[in-house]
Design an enzyme around this catalytic site. Sequence first.
Site, PDB file in Angstrom:
ATOM      1  CG  ASP A 247      34.431  43.796  31.452  1.00 10.72           C
ATOM      2  OD1 ASP A 247      34.928  42.959  32.401  1.00 10.72           O
ATOM      3  OD2 ASP A 247      34.615  44.879  31.606  1.00 10.72           O
TER       4      ASP A 247
ATOM      5  CD  GLU B 163      39.717  43.789  34.019  1.00  9.24           C
ATOM      6  OE1 GLU B 163      38.764  42.971  34.300  1.00  9.24           O
ATOM      7  OE2 GLU B 163      39.391  44.746  33.308  1.00  9.24           O
TER       8      GLU B 163
HETATM    9 ZN   LIG Z   1      36.970  43.262  33.288  1.00 13.39          ZN
END
Ligand SMILES: [Zn+2]
Length: 378
Positions: A266, A121
């Site tokens: 997440d 990410e």
């Molecule tokens: Zn993330």
Amino acid sequence: MRVLGDARIITPGGVRHGWIGVADGRIARIADGVAPEEGYGLRGRWVVPGFVDLHTHGGAGGSYPSGDLEQARRAFAFHLAHGTTTALASLVTGPLDDLVDATGALAELCDEGLFAGIHWEGPYLSAARCGAQDPRSLRRPDSAEFARLVKAARGHGRMITIAPELPGAIDLIAESVAEGVIAALGHTDCSYEEFVAGADAGGTVATHLFNGMRPLHHRDPGPIGAALNDERITVELINDGVHLHPGIVRMALKAVGAGRAALITDAMAAAGLGDGSYRLGAMTVDVDGGVARLAEGGALAGSTLTMDVAFKRAVRLAGLSMADAVAVTSSTPARVLGLDHRIGSLEEGKDADLVVLSEELTVVGVMRRGEWIIDPPK
Ligand SMILES: [Zn+2]
């Protein structure tokens, strides 16, 4: 063959009330009615495919970006106990050498079959939409750098999130796809047209749609409008009730359908632990009431969500059928990973990755590759 009987099994063909036979780590048989031999009687509980989480940074105090294998194992085990049988290990933006080191370390756990791959990410993200990503380490897309990451991953680099408006991003998206790395578009301030260009170059995922991107406006639909419209894009949604209002989850799922949405956690290290101070890469994160925010600036910094909670919320709050909840937590992300021939649905021949849910949709059993991680109550 081991038998799980008296189960309500969610299969691609519908709900079946019957039994599952497991042998050699795979689903050997699914049939209606009474099991031919004594086994686990599930007393009518649900059996769904193991959850597939495309985007998670840790849990139970363990962090994937740390590159520490003991921490990574602990975090994986925590999510596994909540039904996640397949996961990518997501890194966050950091100095390139640190990313290379963490990638090399986590690749070992991919070799072992723990993770399905690594998700970078960053570091090629928008400074304007960096969220909890360290702005000091953001970089311009660079193919030589990317090659270092891919090499360190030894074939386990599975996804990279890129902001498509950055100079060089379109080329890097195409290069990543050529390397077999899924290009996810996110942490972006791009226009509608720039997002479409990213999809044209091979981008197929929108990283946590709505979060870390330019908001939707009716004269400036930006990445959200483009992702919802584009049949090539699967959208990630953080269904924790904090990152997204339940009404937005419902709206997005109606727009794209269960075949184009993947619920993600997440999650960061604090998932499964109490409130307090934690790390996410180089950043300090304070968790208060289960909500993770950067100590400095207060941006949302990952979640404390687990996939079982995301599943339950999808059914109870977003109004999904059990079949659609299975799609957004398992089949669709499995397809994104190109693993739908092995996982993502309960079918004969596939891996015996499954979750047993109570009537209240609480996890009471987890099996991964034919091994009970959590034994369901007899
Ligand atoms: Zn993330």
